[in-house]
Design a protein around this motif. Sequence first.
Motif, PDB file in Angstrom:
ATOM      1  N   ALA A  73     -93.739 -60.737 -24.459  1.00 39.22           N
ATOM      2  CA  ALA A  73     -92.262 -59.945 -24.690  1.00 39.22           C
ATOM      3  C   ALA A  73     -90.663 -60.563 -25.095  1.00 39.22           C
ATOM      4  O   ALA A  73     -90.468 -59.851 -24.559  1.00 39.22           O
ATOM      5  CB  ALA A  73     -91.688 -58.966 -22.871  1.00 39.22           C
ATOM      6  N   GLN A  74     -91.659 -61.592 -25.609  1.00 35.14           N
ATOM      7  CA  GLN A  74     -89.667 -62.388 -25.943  1.00 35.14           C
ATOM      8  C   GLN A  74     -88.950 -62.585 -25.773  1.00 35.14           C
ATOM      9  O   GLN A  74     -87.981 -62.605 -25.445  1.00 35.14           O
ATOM     10  CB  GLN A  74     -89.258 -61.684 -27.478  1.00 35.14           C
ATOM     11  CG  GLN A  74     -90.967 -61.079 -28.632  1.00 35.14           C
ATOM     12  CD  GLN A  74     -90.142 -60.524 -29.711  1.00 35.14           C
ATOM     13  OE1 GLN A  74     -88.863 -59.623 -29.208  1.00 35.14           O
ATOM     14  NE2 GLN A  74     -90.668 -60.759 -30.839  1.00 35.14           N
ATOM     15  N   ILE A  75     -89.935 -63.344 -24.023  1.00 32.15           N
ATOM     16  CA  ILE A  75     -88.303 -63.237 -23.136  1.00 32.15           C
ATOM     17  C   ILE A  75     -88.952 -64.907 -22.958  1.00 32.15           C
ATOM     18  O   ILE A  75     -89.857 -65.521 -22.908  1.00 32.15           O
ATOM     19  CB  ILE A  75     -89.273 -63.232 -21.743  1.00 32.15           C
ATOM     20  CG1 ILE A  75     -89.698 -60.999 -21.451  1.00 32.15           C
ATOM     21  CG2 ILE A  75     -88.149 -63.823 -20.369  1.00 32.15           C
ATOM     22  CD1 ILE A  75     -89.914 -60.400 -20.037  1.00 32.15           C
ATOM     23  N   ILE A  76     -87.833 -65.489 -23.044  1.00 30.06           N
ATOM     24  CA  ILE A  76     -87.800 -67.223 -23.333  1.00 30.06           C
ATOM     25  C   ILE A  76     -87.402 -68.130 -22.268  1.00 30.06           C
ATOM     26  O   ILE A  76     -86.389 -67.566 -21.098  1.00 30.06           O
ATOM     27  CB  ILE A  76     -86.692 -67.558 -24.714  1.00 30.06           C
ATOM     28  CG1 ILE A  76     -86.275 -66.917 -25.535  1.00 30.06           C
ATOM     29  CG2 ILE A  76     -86.147 -68.566 -24.807  1.00 30.06           C
ATOM     30  CD1 ILE A  76     -85.270 -66.608 -26.975  1.00 30.06           C
ATOM     31  N   ILE A  77     -88.454 -68.919 -22.314  1.00 28.27           N
ATOM     32  CA  ILE A  77     -88.773 -70.035 -20.845  1.00 28.27           C
ATOM     33  C   ILE A  77     -87.890 -70.539 -20.739  1.00 28.27           C
ATOM     34  O   ILE A  77     -88.367 -71.457 -22.388  1.00 28.27           O
ATOM     35  CB  ILE A  77     -90.184 -70.060 -20.807  1.00 28.27           C
ATOM     36  CG1 ILE A  77     -90.784 -68.682 -20.070  1.00 28.27           C
ATOM     37  CG2 ILE A  77     -90.171 -70.766 -19.472  1.00 28.27           C
ATOM     38  CD1 ILE A  77     -91.394 -68.439 -20.189  1.00 28.27           C
ATOM     39  N   SER A  78     -87.024 -71.554 -20.959  1.00 31.37           N
ATOM     40  CA  SER A  78     -86.309 -72.982 -21.247  1.00 31.37           C
ATOM     41  C   SER A  78     -87.214 -74.374 -20.506  1.00 31.37           C
ATOM     42  O   SER A  78     -87.654 -75.246 -20.605  1.00 31.37           O
ATOM     43  CB  SER A  78     -85.026 -73.226 -20.090  1.00 31.37           C
ATOM     44  OG  SER A  78     -84.889 -73.331 -19.122  1.00 31.37           O
ATOM     45  N   GLN A  79     -88.105 -73.926 -19.129  1.00 32.09           N
ATOM     46  CA  GLN A  79     -88.812 -75.306 -18.934  1.00 32.09           C
ATOM     47  C   GLN A  79     -89.600 -73.856 -17.582  1.00 32.09           C
ATOM     48  O   GLN A  79     -89.343 -73.189 -16.812  1.00 32.09           O
ATOM     49  CB  GLN A  79     -88.673 -76.113 -18.120  1.00 32.09           C
ATOM     50  CG  GLN A  79     -87.285 -75.640 -17.752  1.00 32.09           C
ATOM     51  CD  GLN A  79     -86.894 -76.712 -15.842  1.00 32.09           C
ATOM     52  OE1 GLN A  79     -86.903 -77.759 -17.311  1.00 32.09           O
ATOM     53  NE2 GLN A  79     -87.200 -77.667 -15.304  1.00 32.09           N
ATOM     54  N   PHE A  80     -90.914 -74.115 -17.073  1.00 28.94           N
ATOM     55  CA  PHE A  80     -91.854 -73.746 -16.024  1.00 28.94           C
ATOM     56  C   PHE A  80     -92.722 -75.632 -15.564  1.00 28.94           C
ATOM     57  O   PHE A  80     -92.246 -76.482 -16.496  1.00 28.94           O
ATOM     58  CB  PHE A  80     -92.800 -72.938 -16.485  1.00 28.94           C
ATOM     59  CG  PHE A  80     -93.859 -73.364 -17.695  1.00 28.94           C
ATOM     60  CD1 PHE A  80     -95.418 -74.108 -17.102  1.00 28.94           C
ATOM     61  CD2 PHE A  80     -93.476 -74.160 -18.890  1.00 28.94           C
ATOM     62  CE1 PHE A  80     -95.854 -74.361 -17.693  1.00 28.94           C
ATOM     63  CE2 PHE A  80     -94.720 -74.019 -19.810  1.00 28.94           C
ATOM     64  CZ  PHE A  80     -96.080 -74.785 -18.917  1.00 28.94           C
ATOM     65  N   GLU A  81     -92.455 -75.296 -14.689  1.00 30.62           N
ATOM     66  CA  GLU A  81     -93.261 -76.476 -13.544  1.00 30.62           C
ATOM     67  C   GLU A  81     -94.054 -75.827 -12.779  1.00 30.62           C
ATOM     68  O   GLU A  81     -93.968 -74.507 -11.877  1.00 30.62           O
ATOM     69  CB  GLU A  81     -92.593 -77.177 -12.909  1.00 30.62           C
ATOM     70  CG  GLU A  81     -92.882 -78.139 -11.544  1.00 30.62           C
ATOM     71  CD  GLU A  81     -91.552 -78.462 -11.602  1.00 30.62           C
ATOM     72  OE1 GLU A  81     -92.130 -79.907 -10.372  1.00 30.62           O
ATOM     73  OE2 GLU A  81     -90.857 -78.287 -11.011  1.00 30.62           O
ATOM     74  N   GLN A  82     -95.863 -75.669 -12.295  1.00 28.20           N
ATOM     75  CA  GLN A  82     -96.465 -75.710 -11.582  1.00 28.20           C
ATOM     76  C   GLN A  82     -96.868 -76.809 -10.206  1.00 28.20           C
ATOM     77  O   GLN A  82     -97.030 -78.014 -10.448  1.00 28.20           O
ATOM     78  CB  GLN A  82     -98.037 -76.034 -12.407  1.00 28.20           C
ATOM     79  CG  GLN A  82     -99.079 -75.162 -11.505  1.00 28.20           C
ATOM     80  CD  GLN A  82     -99.950 -73.553 -11.470  1.00 28.20           C
ATOM     81  OE1 GLN A  82     -99.000 -73.069 -12.716  1.00 28.20           O
ATOM     82  NE2 GLN A  82     -99.719 -73.363 -10.582  1.00 28.20           N
TER      83      GLN A  82
END
Length: 305
Positions: A277-286
């Motif tokens: 969907a071309q949604i930009i994530i700056s970071q992710f954490e589980q």
Amino acid sequence: MNYAVEVNHLEKSFADFSVIKDVSFSVPFGKVFALLGTNGAGKTTIIRMLTTLLKADSGQIKVAGYDSTNESKEVRNAISLTGQTASVDEILTGRENLILIGNLRHQNEAQKIQELLERFDLIDAADRPVQTYSGGMKRKLDLAMSLLGNPKILFLDEPTTGLDPQARATMWQVIQEIKATGVTIFLTTQYLEEADQLADQVAILNHGKIAVQGSLAEVKTHLPQGQLELTFLHKEDLQKALTLIGGVANEEALTLTVVTDNQVAETTKLLNELQQAQIIISQFEQKQPTLNDVFFDIIEKERGK
């Protein structure tokens, strides 16, 4: 396997009010066991029964292999107890407090007392009246006094209550050092991060019953849901992601939290959907469930009954 503490079907009531209801657990030698619970849950009542200060209505307690009812003297010789408030004489000096307890326990060795003063960083204050000590220093002295007699099992009833963060961190270090010498530590606390830092095993006491117990890892499986926390650069991306995959949004922090049930496939699927969907994530954490999550889940479920 022999245990430092074995409790089976313990019950205790005051008048018509049942405080402890069929509680059972065991504590291996050389470990730190943390008993958690809210105010009034029954933690101190259990400690008082384990240390022979209070008789149980029913059930069996063994401490250091001794029956607390029929071999109470042997139990007391094997343990030490530090209560919720520092049991020190404020008129005496720190050294005099240690000498007093040493005399009572027939362990009045000057070298041992000097070692304890050094170990707890109380040398400079050793010959000052305890009334001049800070709260943290009094707790350290109280703990030093508990170690006279070389107990096999040390009971600590909310030892860091009322301490500032620095004094609490110092106390955590001291407890870890005591554990390293092979002493079994039975700890009650209201601070969940304290149990996370110190305990090998925990039990959560709720309304007089053990709700869950085991190692930290085992207790955390009480809540199987893992969480994926996504951080975005722009509010528009956060809103698009919320519409696409759902979850709980924090607009101020620009984060979206989604339950993934600890499944790698589910996490990968969500990230692929956002990428497509071309949604930009700056970071992710589980994120895995914490002891705090488990504790409050138990408390809230009980309130909802």
